[in-house]
Design a protein around this motif. Structure first.
Motif, mmCIF file in Angstrom:
data_model
loop_
_atom_site.group_PDB
_atom_site.id
_atom_site.type_symbol
_atom_site.label_atom_id
_atom_site.label_comp_id
_atom_site.label_asym_id
_atom_site.label_seq_id
_atom_site.Cartn_x
_atom_site.Cartn_y
_atom_site.Cartn_z
ATOM 1 N N MET A 63 0.735 -1.531 -0.116
ATOM 2 C CA MET A 63 -0.088 0.011 -0.075
ATOM 3 C C MET A 63 0.929 1.361 0.231
ATOM 4 S SD MET A 63 -2.593 0.787 2.856
ATOM 5 C CE MET A 63 -3.741 -0.862 3.414
ATOM 6 N N ILE A 64 1.438 1.621 0.635
ATOM 7 C CA ILE A 64 2.616 2.470 0.654
ATOM 8 C C ILE A 64 3.551 2.541 -0.357
ATOM 9 C CG2 ILE A 64 5.092 2.700 1.605
ATOM 10 C CD1 ILE A 64 4.596 2.457 4.783
ATOM 11 N N THR A 65 3.819 1.643 -1.224
ATOM 12 C CA THR A 65 4.603 2.128 -2.742
ATOM 13 C C THR A 65 3.842 2.337 -3.503
ATOM 14 O OG1 THR A 65 5.431 -0.447 -2.336
ATOM 15 C CG2 THR A 65 6.094 0.557 -4.117
ATOM 16 N N LEU A 66 2.742 1.903 -3.739
ATOM 17 C CA LEU A 66 1.206 2.577 -4.454
ATOM 18 C C LEU A 66 1.295 4.218 -3.682
ATOM 19 C CD1 LEU A 66 -0.746 0.352 -5.710
ATOM 20 C CD2 LEU A 66 -2.457 0.108 -4.207
ATOM 21 N N LEU A 67 0.993 4.484 -2.664
ATOM 22 C CA LEU A 67 0.797 5.703 -1.979
ATOM 23 C C LEU A 67 2.082 6.854 -3.215
ATOM 24 C CD1 LEU A 67 0.464 6.141 1.012
ATOM 25 C CD2 LEU A 67 -1.029 6.662 -0.132
ATOM 26 N N ILE A 68 3.284 5.902 -3.024
ATOM 27 C CA ILE A 68 4.330 6.885 -4.235
ATOM 28 C C ILE A 68 4.695 6.128 -5.297
ATOM 29 C CG2 ILE A 68 6.762 6.719 -4.280
ATOM 30 C CD1 ILE A 68 6.764 5.728 -1.253
ATOM 31 N N LEU A 69 3.926 5.300 -6.050
ATOM 32 C CA LEU A 69 3.609 5.135 -7.375
ATOM 33 C C LEU A 69 2.669 6.109 -8.325
ATOM 34 C CD1 LEU A 69 5.097 1.154 -8.064
ATOM 35 C CD2 LEU A 69 6.428 3.551 -7.828
ATOM 36 N N ILE A 70 1.697 5.982 -7.815
ATOM 37 C CA ILE A 70 0.312 6.372 -7.984
ATOM 38 C C ILE A 70 0.305 8.154 -8.790
ATOM 39 C CG2 ILE A 70 -1.764 7.307 -7.866
ATOM 40 C CD1 ILE A 70 -2.606 4.913 -6.421
ATOM 41 N N PRO A 71 1.294 8.986 -8.410
ATOM 42 C CA PRO A 71 1.516 10.376 -8.813
ATOM 43 C C PRO A 71 2.373 10.210 -10.284
ATOM 44 C CG PRO A 71 1.367 10.337 -6.162
ATOM 45 C CD PRO A 71 1.018 9.140 -6.940
ATOM 46 N N ILE A 72 3.429 9.700 -9.810
ATOM 47 C CA ILE A 72 4.331 8.674 -10.952
ATOM 48 C C ILE A 72 4.017 8.078 -12.039
ATOM 49 C CG2 ILE A 72 6.337 8.127 -11.310
ATOM 50 C CD1 ILE A 72 7.636 8.144 -8.575
ATOM 51 N N ILE A 73 2.944 7.504 -12.109
ATOM 52 C CA ILE A 73 2.221 6.699 -13.039
ATOM 53 C C ILE A 73 1.062 8.080 -13.320
ATOM 54 C CG2 ILE A 73 0.240 5.303 -13.771
ATOM 55 C CD1 ILE A 73 1.173 3.376 -11.109
ATOM 56 N N GLY A 74 0.355 8.746 -12.522
ATOM 57 C CA GLY A 74 -0.381 9.688 -13.615
ATOM 58 C C GLY A 74 0.341 11.308 -14.520
ATOM 59 N N SER A 75 1.437 10.919 -13.366
ATOM 60 C CA SER A 75 2.680 12.263 -14.220
ATOM 61 C C SER A 75 3.551 11.316 -16.060
ATOM 62 C CB SER A 75 3.180 12.453 -13.636
ATOM 63 O OG SER A 75 4.640 11.632 -13.271
ATOM 64 N N LEU A 76 3.419 9.984 -15.709
ATOM 65 C CA LEU A 76 3.218 9.058 -17.243
ATOM 66 C C LEU A 76 2.524 9.356 -17.854
ATOM 67 C CD1 LEU A 76 5.643 6.143 -15.442
ATOM 68 C CD2 LEU A 76 5.922 8.601 -17.167
ATOM 69 N N MET A 77 0.988 9.226 -17.487
ATOM 70 C CA MET A 77 -0.086 9.056 -18.562
ATOM 71 C C MET A 77 -0.395 10.807 -18.420
ATOM 72 S SD MET A 77 -2.761 7.278 -16.006
ATOM 73 C CE MET A 77 -4.478 7.600 -17.149
ATOM 74 N N ILE A 78 0.013 11.805 -17.721
ATOM 75 C CA ILE A 78 -0.090 12.690 -18.295
ATOM 76 C C ILE A 78 1.245 13.223 -19.451
ATOM 77 C CG2 ILE A 78 0.360 15.696 -18.244
ATOM 78 C CD1 ILE A 78 -0.913 15.150 -15.458
#
Lengths: 483, 73
Positions: free
Chosen positions: A1-16
Motif C-alpha cells: 500500500m505504501i509503494t502504491l502511494l508513491i507510485l500512483i502520482p508517478i503513474i499519473g504524471s507518466l500518463m500526462i
C-alpha cells in the motif's frame, strides 16, 4: 500500500507526459488526469489510515527493496508519519484545483511537477533510511525553483527562487556532513537501528547542531527567515499551498525523527537555545507581520510565527507538548493554504494585486468569501473549536512544564496573531468599497467554495474531536519520549 | 501568467510599495541601524537565552500542597 502511494502520482504524471497541450480538449484531459490521480492517492491513504493499528508503536506496512542499485529502500509508517502522509495526499488535490484555471501555458509540466512533488514528499515521510531522507529532503528544491521561476508572478521571482534554493542547500550541506559523521559512529543509516544506538553527549552535540541548522532554515527560524516570505509572495498559488502545508512540515518531521529520536541527550542540553530562537522568531515574525502591506507576505510571516510555537512544543520533552506540536503543524497545514487561497487565489485572480492599500470593502460584493475568510482568520488566531487552538494550547502547556517564563512569552504570540489577522481581515473586508477598483468583483465560484469548505471541515471537525489524530499518535510519541 | 486587473493603480501607492520592497537595497550600517541591529540580534536574544537557561526545569508544579516551594530541588 505504501509503494502504491508513491507510485500512483508517478503513474499519473507518466500518463500526462505524452499528451500534447495544443490539441483540442487535451488541456482538460491533462487536468482531469492530474486531479483524478491525486484524489485516488488520497483514497489509498484513507485506506492506509483505516488499516493502521493504533495499539503498537512499531513501524507498520514496512516494505523493503534491497535489490535496487540505488540503495536500500525501506518504507514504513508509524503514528507520527501517518498524519503527515494524510496531509500530503489531502493537500495535493487542493493545490491542483487551486491553480486549475489560471495556468494556461505549459500546464502539462506544471501538473507533472506537482504530481512528482507529491511522490517525493510522501517518500520523505515514509522512508526509514537517513541518507535517503536527506535525498528526498533536497529533491523538492529543483522542482520548486523551476516552479517559482517559470510559473511565479512578480518581478523579483528569480531572486525568490535563488533564496529558496540557496538557503535550504546551505543548511543541508551541514546535514549531509552530520549524516556521514553519524554513520561513522553507528555504521548504519536505518532509522530503526539508529534509534537503538547510544552516542555520547559530546558526540551528539555537534551532530545536533548540524541537523538543527538544516531544519532551522527549513522551518524557518530566526535568523534564517529571509527566504520564506519571498518564496510565498512570488510562487504560484499551488506552490504556496504546498510550501505552507507540507514543505515546512519536513523540518517538523525531521526534528521528531532525527533530533528527538536519535540525539535525545543533546536535545535536552540545547533546550534553552531552541526556546530562545523560537521565542525570538515568534515575536519578531509577529511584529513583522503587523507591518506587512502585501497580503501573501503577511500570511507567510504568520506561518513563521506559528511554526515557532510548533518548535516550542516539540522541544518541551513531554507528551502534551509534542502532541500539541503535531496537532498545530497539521492545523497550520489546513488553515495556511486556505488563507493563501483567499488572498493569493481569490482576491489576486480578481484584482491582480496583493497590496492591501488597494483592497477594501469586499463584503459589499463578496459576502460568502468574507464569511469564510473570517472563519479562517479566527482559526489562524487559535479560536476554540479549531484544531489550531488545541495545538497551540497543548504546545504552550507542554513548554510550561519545562519553562513557564518561555511559555508566557510564547503566549504573547496569541495576542500578536490576533492583531495581524484581524488587521488583514478588517482592512480588506470592511469600509467603503475601494475607489481603486473600477469594477465589481464577483463572489466565490463553485470551485473556490469547494476548495475552502474542503479545508474548513477538517479544521473544525478535528478541533472538536482531536482523538481521531491523538489516538494514533499517542503510542508513537510515548515511545519517542520513554525509550 | 496573465491576470485580469481591476485595479486603477495609484502612482503614490506604487512608489511607496516599491520603497518598501526595495528597502533592503538601501540599507547601510549607520549609528542608528547598528544600535537597532545590536539590540535585536545580540542583546534581546542574549537576555532571553539567559532567562531560559536559568529557569529551565527550575519549577515543579505537580503534587504541590500549601506552603510547598515550586522551585525544584
Amino acid at each position: 500500500m505504501i509503494t502504491l502511494l508513491i507510485l500512483i502520482p508517478i503513474i499519473g504524471s507518466l500518463m500526462i507526459l505524452p499528451l500534447q497541450e495544443d490539441y483540442l480538449n487535451n488541456k482538460n484531459k491533462i487536468k482531469t488526469i492530474a486531479i483524478t490521480t491525486s484524489i485516488i492517492n488520497f483514497i489509498v491513504s484513507i485506506f492506509l489510515w483505516l488499516e493502521f493499528d493504533s495499539n503498537t508503536n512499531q513501524y507498520q506496512f514496512v516494505t523493503e527493496f534491497d535489490y535496487l542499485p540505488i540503495g536500500h529502500l525501506i518504507f514504513g509508517v508509524d503514528g507520527i508519519s501517518l498524519y503527515f502522509v494524510l496531509l500530503t495526499t489531502f493537500i495535493t488535490p487542493v493545490a491542483i484545483l487551486s491553480n486549475y484555471n489560471n495556468i494556461n501555458v505549459n500546464i502539462k509540466y506544471f501538473l507533472v511537477s506537482l504530481l512528482i512533488l507529491e511522490s517525493l514528499q510522501l517518500a520523505l515521510f515514509l522512508i526509514l533510511d537517513l541518507l535517503l531522507f536527506y535525498v528526498f529532503f533536497e529533491s523538492v528544491l529543483p522542482l520548486f525553483f523551476i516552479k517559482i521561476l517559470v510559473y511565479g508572478s512578480g518581478e523579483s521571482r528569480d531572486r525568490s527562487a535563488n533564496l529558496l534554493f540557496l538557503y535550504t542547500l546551505f543548511g543541508s550541506l551541514f546535514m549531509a556532513l552530520a549524516i556521514v559523521q553519524l554513520y561513522s559512529y553507528t555504521y548504519t543509516t536505518d532509522f530503526q537501528l539508529l534509534s537503538l544506538c547510544d552516542i555520547s553527549l559530546e558526540g551528539q552535540k555537534l551532530l545536533w547542531l548540524a541537523f538543527f541548522l538544516a531544519f532551522a532554515i527549513k522551518t524557518p527560524l530566526w535568523p534564517f527567515t529571509g527566504w520564506l516570505y519571498r518564496a510565498h509572495a512570488d510562487s504560484p498559488l499551488a506552490g504556496s499551498i504546498l510550501l505552507a502545508a507540507t514543505i515546512l512540515k519536513f523540518a517538523t518531521y525531521g526534528y521528531i525523527r532525527i533530533l528527538i529520536n536519535f540525539l535525545p541527550d543533546a536535545t535536552n542540553y540545547f533546550g534553552p537555545l531552541v526556546q530562545t530562537i523560537a521565542i525570538v522568531t515568534l515575536i519578531y515574525a509577529s511584529l513583522s507581520t503587523i507591518i506587512q502591506q502585501d497580503t501573501k507576505t503577511l500570511i507567510a510571516y504568520s506561518s513563521i510565527a506559528h511554526m515557532s510555537i510548533v518548535i516550542l512544543g516539540l522541544f518541551s520533552n513531554n507528551i502534551q507538548g509534542i502532541e500539541g506540536a503535531i496537532l498545530l503543524a497539521l492545523a497550520h497545514g489546513f488553515v495556511s493554504p486556505a488563507l493563501f487561497i483567499c488572498v493569493g487565489g481569490i482576491i489576486y485572480d480578481r484584482t491582480g494585486t496583493r497590496v492591501i492599500k488597494y483592497i477594501r470593502g469586499l463584503v459589499t460584493y463578496m459576502p460568502i468569501f468574507t464569511i469564510l475568510f473570517f472563519i479562517f482568520t479566527l482559526c489562524n488566531t487559535g479560536i476554540p473549536l479549531s484544531l489550531n487552538f488545541l495545538g497551540e494550547q497543548l504546545s504552550l502547556i507542554g513548554i510550561w512544564e519545562v519553562n513557564p517564563i518561555i511559555s508566557a512569552l510564547g503566549a504573547t504570540g496569541i495576542v500578536l496573531s490576533a492583531c495581524y489577522s484581524i488587521f488583514l481581515y478588517n482592512r480588506i473586508s470592511y469600509g467603503k468599497y475601494s475607489p481603486h477598483m473600477n469594477k465589481v468583483v464577483l463572489d466565490l465560484s463553485r470551485r473556490e467554495f469547494i476548495l475552502l469548505i474542503t479545508l474548513l471541515i477538517p479544521t473544525i471537525l478535528l478541533g472538536i474531536f482531536p482523538n481521531l489524530i491523538l489516538d494514533s499518535i499517542h503510542l508513537s510519541v510515548s515511545s519517542l519520549l520513554f525509550n | 501568467m496573465a491576470v485580469p486587473s481591476f485595479v486603477q493603480l495609484d502612482p503614490a501607492i506604487e512608489r511607496w510599495n516599491r520603497m518598501r520592497e526595495d528597502a533592503y537595497k538601501h540599507f547601510r550600517f549607520t549609528r542608528r541601524t547598528s544600535l537597532i541591529t545590536f539590540t535585536g540580534c545580540v542583546l534581546i536574544p542574549s537576555v532571553i537565552y539567559y532567562v531560559a537557561s536559568e529557569t529551565q526545569n527550575k519549577f515543579k508544579w505537580t503534587g504541590k500542597r500549601k506552603g510547598d516551594s515550586l522551585v525544584q530541588s
